[in-house]
Design a protein around this motif. Sequence first.
Motif, PDB file in Angstrom:
ATOM      1  N   LEU A 236       0.823  -1.206   0.000  1.00  0.00           N
ATOM      2  CA  LEU A 236       0.000   0.000   0.000  1.00  0.00           C
ATOM      3  C   LEU A 236       0.859   1.260   0.000  1.00  0.00           C
ATOM      4  O   LEU A 236       0.584   2.202  -0.760  1.00  0.00           O
ATOM      5  CB  LEU A 236      -0.929  -0.011   1.220  1.00  0.00           C
ATOM      6  CG  LEU A 236      -1.887   1.174   1.359  1.00  0.00           C
ATOM      7  CD1 LEU A 236      -2.845   1.256   0.170  1.00  0.00           C
ATOM      8  CD2 LEU A 236      -2.669   1.076   2.667  1.00  0.00           C
ATOM      9  N   VAL A 237       1.901   1.314   0.835  1.00  0.00           N
ATOM     10  CA  VAL A 237       2.721   2.532   0.887  1.00  0.00           C
ATOM     11  C   VAL A 237       3.470   2.745  -0.428  1.00  0.00           C
ATOM     12  O   VAL A 237       3.733   3.888  -0.816  1.00  0.00           O
ATOM     13  CB  VAL A 237       3.699   2.519   2.088  1.00  0.00           C
ATOM     14  CG1 VAL A 237       2.933   2.545   3.393  1.00  0.00           C
ATOM     15  CG2 VAL A 237       4.648   1.344   2.037  1.00  0.00           C
ATOM     16  N   GLY A 257      -8.744   7.386  -1.602  1.00  0.00           N
ATOM     17  CA  GLY A 257      -9.401   6.556  -2.604  1.00  0.00           C
ATOM     18  C   GLY A 257      -8.601   5.297  -2.886  1.00  0.00           C
ATOM     19  O   GLY A 257      -9.160   4.196  -3.017  1.00  0.00           O
ATOM     20  N   THR A 258      -7.274   5.442  -2.954  1.00  0.00           N
ATOM     21  CA  THR A 258      -6.402   4.288  -3.186  1.00  0.00           C
ATOM     22  C   THR A 258      -6.472   3.309  -2.013  1.00  0.00           C
ATOM     23  O   THR A 258      -6.547   2.080  -2.205  1.00  0.00           O
ATOM     24  CB  THR A 258      -4.947   4.759  -3.395  1.00  0.00           C
ATOM     25  OG1 THR A 258      -4.878   5.582  -4.565  1.00  0.00           O
ATOM     26  CG2 THR A 258      -4.006   3.573  -3.558  1.00  0.00           C
ATOM     27  N   VAL A 259      -6.455   3.830  -0.791  1.00  0.00           N
ATOM     28  CA  VAL A 259      -6.558   2.969   0.393  1.00  0.00           C
ATOM     29  C   VAL A 259      -7.864   2.178   0.347  1.00  0.00           C
ATOM     30  O   VAL A 259      -7.884   0.956   0.566  1.00  0.00           O
ATOM     31  CB  VAL A 259      -6.492   3.810   1.688  1.00  0.00           C
ATOM     32  CG1 VAL A 259      -6.784   2.928   2.913  1.00  0.00           C
ATOM     33  CG2 VAL A 259      -5.119   4.467   1.839  1.00  0.00           C
ATOM     34  N   MET A 263      -8.327  -1.884  -0.193  1.00  0.00           N
ATOM     35  CA  MET A 263      -9.020  -2.696   0.815  1.00  0.00           C
ATOM     36  C   MET A 263     -10.074  -3.587   0.157  1.00  0.00           C
ATOM     37  O   MET A 263     -10.161  -4.785   0.442  1.00  0.00           O
ATOM     38  CB  MET A 263      -9.670  -1.787   1.861  1.00  0.00           C
ATOM     39  CG  MET A 263     -10.380  -2.542   2.987  1.00  0.00           C
ATOM     40  SD  MET A 263     -11.307  -1.463   4.118  1.00  0.00           S
ATOM     41  CE  MET A 263     -12.800  -1.167   3.123  1.00  0.00           C
ATOM     42  N   LEU A 264     -10.884  -3.000  -0.745  1.00  0.00           N
ATOM     43  CA  LEU A 264     -11.927  -3.786  -1.399  1.00  0.00           C
ATOM     44  C   LEU A 264     -11.346  -4.951  -2.201  1.00  0.00           C
ATOM     45  O   LEU A 264     -11.924  -6.041  -2.237  1.00  0.00           O
ATOM     46  CB  LEU A 264     -12.759  -2.898  -2.329  1.00  0.00           C
ATOM     47  CG  LEU A 264     -13.635  -1.800  -1.714  1.00  0.00           C
ATOM     48  CD1 LEU A 264     -14.491  -1.149  -2.789  1.00  0.00           C
ATOM     49  CD2 LEU A 264     -14.528  -2.360  -0.609  1.00  0.00           C
ATOM     50  N   GLN A 265     -10.215  -4.707  -2.839  1.00  0.00           N
ATOM     51  CA  GLN A 265      -9.636  -5.705  -3.747  1.00  0.00           C
ATOM     52  C   GLN A 265      -8.852  -6.793  -3.022  1.00  0.00           C
ATOM     53  O   GLN A 265      -8.852  -7.953  -3.444  1.00  0.00           O
ATOM     54  CB  GLN A 265      -8.722  -5.017  -4.757  1.00  0.00           C
ATOM     55  CG  GLN A 265      -9.462  -4.121  -5.745  1.00  0.00           C
ATOM     56  CD  GLN A 265      -8.507  -3.306  -6.612  1.00  0.00           C
ATOM     57  OE1 GLN A 265      -7.320  -3.595  -6.678  1.00  0.00           O
ATOM     58  NE2 GLN A 265      -9.033  -2.279  -7.268  1.00  0.00           N
ATOM     59  N   TRP A 272     -12.843  -5.609   7.278  1.00  0.00           N
ATOM     60  CA  TRP A 272     -13.238  -4.225   6.995  1.00  0.00           C
ATOM     61  C   TRP A 272     -13.857  -3.593   8.233  1.00  0.00           C
ATOM     62  O   TRP A 272     -14.626  -4.251   8.960  1.00  0.00           O
ATOM     63  CB  TRP A 272     -14.270  -4.170   5.861  1.00  0.00           C
ATOM     64  CG  TRP A 272     -13.798  -4.695   4.548  1.00  0.00           C
ATOM     65  CD1 TRP A 272     -12.542  -5.104   4.217  1.00  0.00           C
ATOM     66  CD2 TRP A 272     -14.604  -4.899   3.377  1.00  0.00           C
ATOM     67  NE1 TRP A 272     -12.503  -5.556   2.921  1.00  0.00           N
ATOM     68  CE2 TRP A 272     -13.770  -5.438   2.379  1.00  0.00           C
ATOM     69  CE3 TRP A 272     -15.948  -4.686   3.092  1.00  0.00           C
ATOM     70  CZ2 TRP A 272     -14.234  -5.752   1.106  1.00  0.00           C
ATOM     71  CZ3 TRP A 272     -16.420  -4.995   1.829  1.00  0.00           C
ATOM     72  CH2 TRP A 272     -15.562  -5.522   0.833  1.00  0.00           C
ATOM     73  N   PRO A 273     -13.578  -2.323   8.486  1.00  0.00           N
ATOM     74  CA  PRO A 273     -14.244  -1.652   9.618  1.00  0.00           C
ATOM     75  C   PRO A 273     -15.734  -1.487   9.351  1.00  0.00           C
ATOM     76  O   PRO A 273     -16.170  -1.417   8.201  1.00  0.00           O
ATOM     77  CB  PRO A 273     -13.540  -0.289   9.703  1.00  0.00           C
ATOM     78  CG  PRO A 273     -12.855  -0.109   8.395  1.00  0.00           C
ATOM     79  CD  PRO A 273     -12.625  -1.446   7.795  1.00  0.00           C
TER      80      PRO A 273
END
Length: 287
Positions: A236-237, A257-259, A263-265, A272-273
Amino acid sequence: MFKKNKNHRDPLKTSSNFPSQNMIISKRLIHDMIDLARIHPHETVLDIGAGAGALTFPLAEKAAKVLAIEIDSVLIHKLLDKMGERGNIEVKQCDFLETSLPSKPFVVVANIPYSITTPIFGKLLHPAVPMQRAVILVEKGAAKGFTSHSIRNPRILNWRMQYEIRLVRTVSPDHFAPPPKVDSAILSIRRREQPLVSPQHHQMFSALATYGLRDPKLPLYAALSEIFTPPQIARLVKLLRVDRELPMGQLNEEQWGTVFHTMLQHVPPYRWPQLRKDSRSKSKKRK
């Protein structure tokens, strides 16, 4: 056309929530706000906290319809007295926070009551509401908070995923009567052609934003460690092109948006929170 909300409350009983407004007395300011809004002849415009019509009547010269919303009965009568034969103004005496919004696309140009700025924005900027653009006068401190590079409030982050919000300029107290004790500012708001998060994912993103910004000073790796595994954090970073120690409050809208999409992918749903039930209930009431 004059419509009175059947649930209308006596303005005297709501004075603590709806203090007397600071009315615009500057014709230049009125012209600048309407010019910024770029009203098209087919559009419907909302004037929230219309007062005696300083914005209402100039807007009616540009728009197909102006919906003037005002709670004060004295100001309502002033509006009606000035209307004459104008057929494209609808005056509605009501509490804006309790009234229904148009179901078709609309624009807002308004000098809103500063005491309820956040609830007004929460109602207007919900992704299910078809507001397209807005030019709104708010307290300068609020305007700076809504447009700050550092996003520390999950509600503001949610708004900015759907709308571009820009502080146009400061407005001094001498543009109003009575003059407020603080500087004001013009905010320009425009719906993104491509939202950074799909409206259908609004609740899921709200949960992520609320969780991720529970402490905006937390470094990214610590703030998201319950969602992403260490290898996922490392990837992610790299996607974000940031250091893992970056405080969560320093991420911009595009990075959030990227985060979210990462997460979805790549993260199983059980990690997920989740939004608390009371948060979901409040969101439904704002619609």
